[in-house]
Design a protein around this motif. Structure first.
Motif, mmCIF file in Angstrom:
data_model
loop_
_atom_site.group_PDB
_atom_site.id
_atom_site.type_symbol
_atom_site.label_atom_id
_atom_site.label_comp_id
_atom_site.label_asym_id
_atom_site.label_seq_id
_atom_site.Cartn_x
_atom_site.Cartn_y
_atom_site.Cartn_z
ATOM 1 N N ILE A 582 0.821 -1.206 0.000
ATOM 2 C CA ILE A 582 0.000 0.000 0.000
ATOM 3 C C ILE A 582 0.864 1.269 0.000
ATOM 4 C CG2 ILE A 582 -1.771 1.267 1.280
ATOM 5 C CD1 ILE A 582 -2.733 -1.321 -0.070
ATOM 6 N N SER A 583 0.394 2.238 -0.804
ATOM 7 C CA SER A 583 1.056 3.541 -0.873
ATOM 8 C C SER A 583 0.003 4.581 -1.237
ATOM 9 C CB SER A 583 2.172 3.517 -1.917
ATOM 10 O OG SER A 583 2.762 4.788 -2.054
ATOM 11 N N SER A 589 2.600 6.032 -11.237
ATOM 12 C CA SER A 589 2.028 7.382 -11.315
ATOM 13 C C SER A 589 2.662 8.371 -10.346
ATOM 14 C CB SER A 589 0.519 7.322 -11.055
ATOM 15 O OG SER A 589 0.271 6.882 -9.723
ATOM 16 N N GLY A 590 3.348 7.900 -9.299
ATOM 17 C CA GLY A 590 3.897 8.825 -8.317
ATOM 18 C C GLY A 590 5.366 8.568 -8.052
ATOM 19 N N THR A 591 6.034 9.584 -7.524
ATOM 20 C CA THR A 591 7.437 9.451 -7.142
ATOM 21 C C THR A 591 7.632 10.059 -5.762
ATOM 22 O OG1 THR A 591 7.967 11.568 -8.198
ATOM 23 C CG2 THR A 591 8.253 9.567 -9.537
ATOM 24 N N GLY A 592 8.791 9.807 -5.189
ATOM 25 C CA GLY A 592 9.087 10.316 -3.857
ATOM 26 C C GLY A 592 9.661 9.212 -3.001
ATOM 27 N N GLN A 619 -2.755 2.031 -4.290
ATOM 28 C CA GLN A 619 -3.596 2.742 -3.334
ATOM 29 C C GLN A 619 -4.610 1.765 -2.753
ATOM 30 O OE1 GLN A 619 -4.146 5.577 -6.616
ATOM 31 N NE2 GLN A 619 -4.319 7.167 -5.027
ATOM 32 N N TYR A 620 -5.106 2.093 -1.559
ATOM 33 C CA TYR A 620 -5.982 1.141 -0.871
ATOM 34 C C TYR A 620 -7.215 0.809 -1.708
ATOM 35 C CZ TYR A 620 -8.419 -1.273 2.860
ATOM 36 O OH TYR A 620 -9.057 -2.231 3.610
ATOM 37 N N ASP A 621 -7.854 1.824 -2.295
ATOM 38 C CA ASP A 621 -9.067 1.530 -3.066
ATOM 39 C C ASP A 621 -8.763 0.711 -4.307
ATOM 40 O OD1 ASP A 621 -7.769 3.598 -4.359
ATOM 41 O OD2 ASP A 621 -9.577 4.792 -4.736
ATOM 42 N N VAL A 628 -12.347 -0.111 -9.142
ATOM 43 C CA VAL A 628 -11.232 0.834 -9.060
ATOM 44 C C VAL A 628 -9.944 0.165 -9.519
ATOM 45 C CG1 VAL A 628 -9.909 2.374 -7.552
ATOM 46 C CG2 VAL A 628 -12.362 2.058 -7.178
ATOM 47 N N GLY A 629 -9.762 -1.084 -9.131
ATOM 48 C CA GLY A 629 -8.579 -1.824 -9.548
ATOM 49 C C GLY A 629 -8.486 -1.958 -11.052
ATOM 50 N N HIS A 630 -9.624 -2.264 -11.697
ATOM 51 C CA HIS A 630 -9.633 -2.379 -13.158
ATOM 52 C C HIS A 630 -9.270 -1.055 -13.815
ATOM 53 C CE1 HIS A 630 -12.461 -6.121 -13.194
ATOM 54 N NE2 HIS A 630 -11.208 -6.435 -12.978
ATOM 55 N N SER A 631 -9.699 0.032 -13.198
ATOM 56 C CA SER A 631 -9.442 1.353 -13.766
ATOM 57 C C SER A 631 -7.990 1.790 -13.588
ATOM 58 C CB SER A 631 -10.381 2.378 -13.116
ATOM 59 O OG SER A 631 -10.055 3.686 -13.505
ATOM 60 N N LYS A 632 -7.445 1.591 -12.380
ATOM 61 C CA LYS A 632 -6.116 2.120 -12.070
ATOM 62 C C LYS A 632 -4.975 1.156 -12.386
ATOM 63 C CE LYS A 632 -7.449 5.456 -8.518
ATOM 64 N NZ LYS A 632 -7.168 5.983 -7.159
ATOM 65 N N ALA A 633 -5.261 -0.148 -12.320
ATOM 66 C CA ALA A 633 -4.200 -1.129 -12.586
ATOM 67 C C ALA A 633 -4.788 -2.331 -13.312
ATOM 68 C CB ALA A 633 -3.538 -1.564 -11.273
#
Length: 704
Positions: A582-583, A589-592, A619-621, A628-633
């Motif tokens: 989890i992040s 999509s993100g860095t840091g 992300q948790y969702d 959401v999983g299908h959409s983001k990953a």
């Protein structure tokens, strides 16, 4: 766990039991090993014996069918907020009947006017058994609304468990009309049912369920025996005849002259008339002598024919025609009979056998067979998980020491563990005080619970503790002083193999419980560090959260170790781990620094354990919700399906677990420590008795 089909109805009068048993017959014809299960008894009006569905199945199939939980107990547990305990009992009974079956037909409660809790309870049972829901309805104007309500009741974040719909009683008489009716009315109702069936089929593509079948109304399948009529009315039996065999398909009130009632002397007809109408009685007997199989004669007004008339009709009566008598008027009695419930009597096995065949003949057998063949990986529901914990622990019966032995919750938990054969509990404390606390709670501690006074054994562990810690400068004086702590004493008992596990924390902080374990037990050779997990009992499934109690800010290597430990623990307790790292960012999509740490930890896990299904950062969702999983990953094997959530630091993990636990009223079991050589587990200081019981069970399984 066997595949479960959960059948529930849109409301009263849908014929839920008949359809459930008919599906049992249909699957049996296909050669599929199927059993029946009714979790909660729901007695019909007038029932005084065993639950009707279970009784019918036991008599007709010889299948193992557990006794249902009584409705009184179920509502009592619901009313006291103990739904979790009720669901454990539901799962336990399910396993009793499912051991040797591929499919279990589960019959739900009927949501009638007297059972407003039924929908909530049905949804809870379906979730506990991870069952696929099939709705049973009858033709009525509000049918679409009822289907939508049911679909919402069985819905969670990942979709609805409603997979099918069965339309029963096509062509049945309209509400308020007696089933003992003319064929003209039946034809009209058949047209109405056909239009509903067409409407269902035409809208099927837009719905989440399949139309499994339409069951035509058949008057002969609600033809009650004369015996049932007599029982229902409390009638006096004048001539028994074939009281158990003859069935009523229509009723006729004979108020006119004999010449004007000749058309009513028909097969399977119940004739109702005053007992002083000797002319009608003789005419009925003559029709019986002429071979007409009347259902029976019901005399009203508390009168019966003259003795000479009875003698004259003796041969007709010997053909088997039953004769009953009641005190009411003919029209009152006819109205009573017309309103008689159409449910099959609990001992009417002949009629139920015909009804089961009738239902089975009209179900889509090909669809059922294909559905049963689908390989499913059922979600482990909270109730199934807790049941599994108890079962596994009872097979090991490990010795678990409870240093806070005088604490009331701990004493009650030890008592419950003894009653449920979970573990052999050892209470450390003053024996007299422990017995007093037990007495004040109304319990008696049995022989499977050991009570040990620390004073009597403390000296046994001084020298071993010096040897264990001499490299740290341990002396006898320091050891004697530290052993005054019962947690330290219990940990030494574990270190010396005098017990198999330790549970503490109801009165002490996590540090007080864990520190002695670090010092005296040590880290396992297979782990880099000690971490913790919680088993979070979400409404639809059990998931694992780690680490939420031990490591403030693990680096990438340590986070990878936590993920591996958590996945192995999940597998040990019945979950097929799908690990989400989890992040605050998903994928690339993100860095840091923080997200890079999670990304590196994911890489290390894949390198060290290629057998694990792991993905991150997520992300948790994106990890928890399918859409959401299908959409983001969309390419991820974990997104939307994760059941092991590994948080990047203690701040995130502890905050998330407490937010979910408190806001969603979720039971959390833990923290369970992982990575130690021997099992030590911590409790929250706000732990309930059941929390302690489950933690003892976890510890016993770890020790096993």
């Amino acid at each position: 766990m066997s595949h479960a089909f959960f059948l529930t109805s849109t409301g009263a009068g849908a014929g839920l039991t008949t359809v459930s048993l008919g599906m049992l017959r249909a699957l049996d014809r296909l050669g599929i090993r199927t059993v029946f299960y009714k979790p909660v008894a729901q007695l019909h009006d007038g029932d005084h014996g065993p639950e009707r569905s279970t009784q019918l199945v036991e008599h007709m199939t010889n299948l193992p069918t557990p006794k249902p939980i009584s409705l009184k107990r179920a509502t009592s547990l619901l009313g006291s907020g103990r739904e979790d305990l009720l669901m454990e009992e539901v799962v336990a009974l399910f396993h009793q009947c499912a051991r040797h079956a591929d499919i279990v037909i589960v019959e739900g409660l009927v949501a009638d006017g007297h059972a407003g809790y039924a929908t909530r309870l049905n949804a809870a049972i379906a979730r506990a058994l991870d069952a696929e829901v099939i709705l049973v309805g009858k033709p009525e104007a509000e049918l679409d609304d009822y289907i939508d309500i049911a679909s919402n009741a069985f819905f969670d974040a990942n979709g609805t468990s409603l997979i099918g719909f069965i339309l029963n009683k096509e062509g049945a008489p309209a509400e308020g009309h007696s089933p003992l009716r003319s064929e003209a009315v039946q034809d009209e109702n058949e047209k109405s049912a056909t239009s509903i069936r067409h409407a269902l089929r035409s809208s099927e593509k837009g719905k989440a369920f399949y139309f499994v079948g339409g069951i035509p109304w058949q008057a002969s399948l609600v033809a009650r025996r004369m015996y049932d009529i007599a029982e229902y009315l409390g009638a006096k039996v004048i001539c028994e005849g074939e009281l158990q065999k003859r069935r009523v398909q229509r009723i006729e009130v004979c108020a006119r002259t004999v010449a004007n009632t000749l058309s009513v002397y028909l097969p399977h007809t119940l004739l109702i008339f005053p007992g002083d109408r000797d002319d009608v009685f003789i005419a009925a007997c003559m029709s019986a002598l002429n071979g007409v199989p009347l259902a029976g004669i019901l005399l009203t007004g508390g009168m019966q024919p003259n003795e000479r008339v009875m003698y004259l009709c003796a041969k007709a009566i010997q053909t088997g025609i039953p004769v009953l008598m009641v005190d009411g008027t003919s029209y009152q009695t006819a109205a009573q009979v017309a309103q008689m419930p159409t449910e099959v009597a609990g001992d009417d096995y002949e009629l139920m056998d015909m009804a089961m065949d009738h239902v089975a003949n009209h179900l889509d057998a090909d669809w059922l067979k294909a559905r049963c063949a689908i390989e499913r990986k059922p979600r482990l529901s909270p109730a199934a998980f807790r049941y599994q914990l108890i079962q596994q622990a009872s097979q090991t019966m490990r010795r678990i020491v409870l240093p806070e032995g005088e604490e009331p919750r701990t004493i009650m938990a030890a008592y419950q563990c003894e009653q449920r054969n979970i573990a052999h509990c050892i209470l450390l404390g003053n024996p007299e005080k422990i017995q007093q606390v037990a007495f004040s709670q109304g319990i008696t501690l049995g022989g499977e619970i050991s009570i040990i006074d620390p004073v009597s054994i403390r000296h046994n562990y001084v020298e071993p503790m010096v040897i264990l810690r001499q490299h740290k400068g341990m002396t006898r004086e320091i050891a004697e002083d530290q052993l005054q702590s019962r947690i330290v004493l219990g940990t030494m008992m574990l270190a010396m193999d005098d017990v198999d596990g330790l549970v503490s924390g109801a009165l002490h902080s996590t540090a007080n419980t864990v520190r002695p374990a670090f010092q005296l037990i040590g880290v396992s050779d297979s782990a880099e560090l000690v971490s913790s997990i919680f088993f979070m009992c979400l409404p639809g499934q059990v998931v694992v959260y780690g680490d939420c109690a031990i490591n403030p800010d693990p680096d990438a290597g340590q986070l990878a170790d936590i993920a591996i430990q958590s996945a192995d623990s999940a597998k040990r307790f019945g979950l097929e781990p799908r690990v989400a790292m989890i992040s605050y960012s998903t994928g690339e999509s993100g860095t840091g620094r923080d997200v890079d740490k999670v990304r590196e930890a994911t890489r290390i896990v894949r390198l060290r354990r290629p057998d694990l299904i792991v993905d991150g950062p997520l992300q948790y969702d994106a990890a928890a919700i399918v859409s959401v999983g299908h959409s983001k990953a969309p390419e991820s094997q974990v997104a939307g399906k994760a059941n092991v959530f590994v948080f990047p630091d203690l701040n995130t993990g502890n905050t998330t677990y407490k937010a979910v636990q408190r806001s969603a009223h979720v039971i959390s079991i833990g923290p369970m420590l992982q990575g130690l050589r021997k099992p030590v587990n911590d409790l929250s200081r706000g732990a309930l008795v059941e929390d302690i019981v489950y933690t003892i069970a976890l510890t016993a399984i770890q020790a096993g």
